[in-house]
Design an enzyme around this catalytic site. Structure first.
Site, mmCIF file in Angstrom:
data_model
loop_
_atom_site.group_PDB
_atom_site.id
_atom_site.type_symbol
_atom_site.label_atom_id
_atom_site.label_comp_id
_atom_site.label_asym_id
_atom_site.label_seq_id
_atom_site.Cartn_x
_atom_site.Cartn_y
_atom_site.Cartn_z
ATOM 1 C CE1 TYR A 94 -2.410 3.302 2.494
ATOM 2 C CE2 TYR A 94 -3.739 2.422 0.648
ATOM 3 C CZ TYR A 94 -3.696 3.525 1.781
ATOM 4 O OH TYR A 94 -4.339 4.600 1.800
ATOM 5 C CG ASP B 185 5.897 3.966 0.382
ATOM 6 O OD1 ASP B 185 4.759 3.465 -0.061
ATOM 7 O OD2 ASP B 185 6.365 4.455 1.335
ATOM 8 C CE LYS C 86 2.566 5.250 7.866
ATOM 9 N NZ LYS C 86 1.167 5.133 8.251
#
Ligand code: KE4
Length: 429
Positions: free
Chosen positions: A144, A239, A267
């Protein structure tokens, strides 16, 4: 545990917010209960609106590596706020942040701040396409990368949890340029390159898959990706929205010794505020406006307050490298405790770990990739989740998510979670 206030809030929320939440995984749908609404957090603890307290293993899905409401995040914020909170013009702190990130990630010779991991990956893809002049990209089933159209094809996290790995609303014209390979299977990538000679702009990969639960990388696969993309003239995009500043200060690329062409971050770099970033080789970043023809922009990109909280977090991590050995020690403790419980109760389950990242799967199939993950018993996970919640442990409300630890989780917290875990498995027998 009683949760009437959460239940009432959820009814109210659903009247004005789709599904009552601002991000699908928060809805607790796959664990068959209304979500808990949070009042506050402190350290490793999180308190719901009914006054129940939990040890938090979501940590805002990764950002809160220093736990909830740490004074470290807030250093100098009051002064910063008194000067203003957004200018729409460059500020010195954005330069400081860019230096911090590019120093920690040598592969990122230049970096552009954005407001989420989604924006980071969307922008990195557009940049790869603009730089190579090619349209197709390769991603991996179960990985994802946020909710950008091109990446909502056979993706993980909430899309996997809710059974929409390929989202409605993504035009066929977009999806056709997203090729999907099998994580940890280099042959599946080679086949796509062979079938699409000279047409693939980039391969985007989670260096440690964290959105189908945690699936550790096969190092030959990761090294093979680097070599293959190099030979094929495609870019390798790491990623690191989850792994960045979590696996190590320099992320997965430091741990693996692999240099990607582009990296996306999120994050942790915001310290809990909305921040993402993408960056890489100078010659590639030279294609980004206002230097080049690849456009990307953002009203609140590099927001000075978010930068301050992010910078506070990264500065602390840089000055306290033992954070990473501590995190891994805690993950090992949880792993060993959970494995002991599996043995004592004879549960068909396993605990998977890669450095500080762990996930408890209700399957005994070797977790080498997506197909294995899909054998997990999600109904069992739901029962287990509710039992652990009632015992005071807030786990990710979905089987296809990883456990997040922080500097604030104590040995006592982990020992109690391990004991609760044993009870939960025993009660399921
Ligand atoms: P955001 O747009 O949610 O900031 O980041 C998207 C993203 C990109 N790349 C990776 C590897 C990610 O894990 C994410 C987001 N992670 C999920 C949790 N698995 C966010 C939680 C949510 O969607 O609410």
């Amino acid at each position: 545990m009683k949760r009437e206030k959460s239940e009432k809030l959820f009814i109210e929320a659903q009247k004005v917010i789709p599904g009552g939440v601002n991000s699908p995984v928060r809805a607790f749908k796959s664990v068959n209960m209304p979500p808990v609404f949070i009042e506050r957090g402190k350290g490793a603890k999180i308190y719901d609106v009914d006054g129940n307290v939990y040890t938090d293993y979501i940590c805002s899905w990764g950002p809160l590596i220093l736990g909830h409401a740490s004074p470290i995040y807030y250093q100098g914020i009051q002064e910063a706020l008194e000067k203003g909170c957004s200018y729409g013009a460059p500020t010195a702190i954005e330069v400081e942040m860019a230096k911090m990130i590019t120093e920690a990630y040598p592969s990122m010779e230049q970096v552009r701040m954005v407001n989420s991991g989604t924006e980071a990956t969307m922008s990195a893809l557009r940049l790869a396409r603009g730089f190579t002049g090619r349209d197709k990209i390769i991603k991996f089933e179960g990985c994802y990368h946020g909710h950008g159209d091109a990446l909502l094809v056979k993706s993980g996290s909430g899309t996997l949890t809710f059974g929409v790995p390929t989202s409605a609303g993504v035009p066929q014209g977009t999806a056709k340029d997203t090729l999907v390979a099998v994580y940890n299977d280099l042959e599946s990538v080679k086949a796509l390159f062979a079938e699409n000679q000279g047409e693939i702009a980039a391969v985007i990969v989670e260096p440690v898959a964290g959105n189908m639960g945690v699936v550790p990388p096969d190092m030959a696969f990761m090294k093979g990706l680097r070599e293959l993309t190099q030979n094929e003239g495609a870019l390798l995009i790491f990623d690191e929205v989850i792994t960045g500043f979590r696996l190590a200060y320099g992320g997965a690329q430091e741990v693996m010794g692999i240099t990607p062409d582009l990296t996306t971050l999120g994050k942790i770099i915001g310290g809990g505020m909305p921040v993402g970033a993408y960056g890489g080789r100078r010659d590639i970043m030279a294609c980004i406006a206002p230097l080049g023809g690849v456009y990307q922009a953002g009203t609140l990109s590099g927001n000075p307050i978010a930068m301050k909280m992010g910078l506070n977090t990264l500065t602390y991590l840089k000055e306290h490298p033992q954070v990473y050995t501590d995190l891994e020690t805690k993950a090992i403790m949880l792993e060993e405790g959970f494995k002991e419980n599996i043995k004592k109760t004879g549960t068909k389950a396993q605990m998977v770990r890669f450095k500080g990242m762990t996930c408890f799967f209700f399957t005994d199939a070797p977790i080498i990739g997506y197909d294995a993950v899909m054998t997990a018993d999600t109904a069992a996970y739901a029962d287990y989740f509710r039992s652990m919640l009632d015992a005071g442990n807030l786990l990710p409300p979905a089987q296809f998510e990883g456990i997040f630890l922080s500097t604030e989780h104590t040995e006592a917290d982990l020992l109690k979670t391990i004991a609760d875990h044993y009870q939960a498995l025993k009660n399921m027998k």
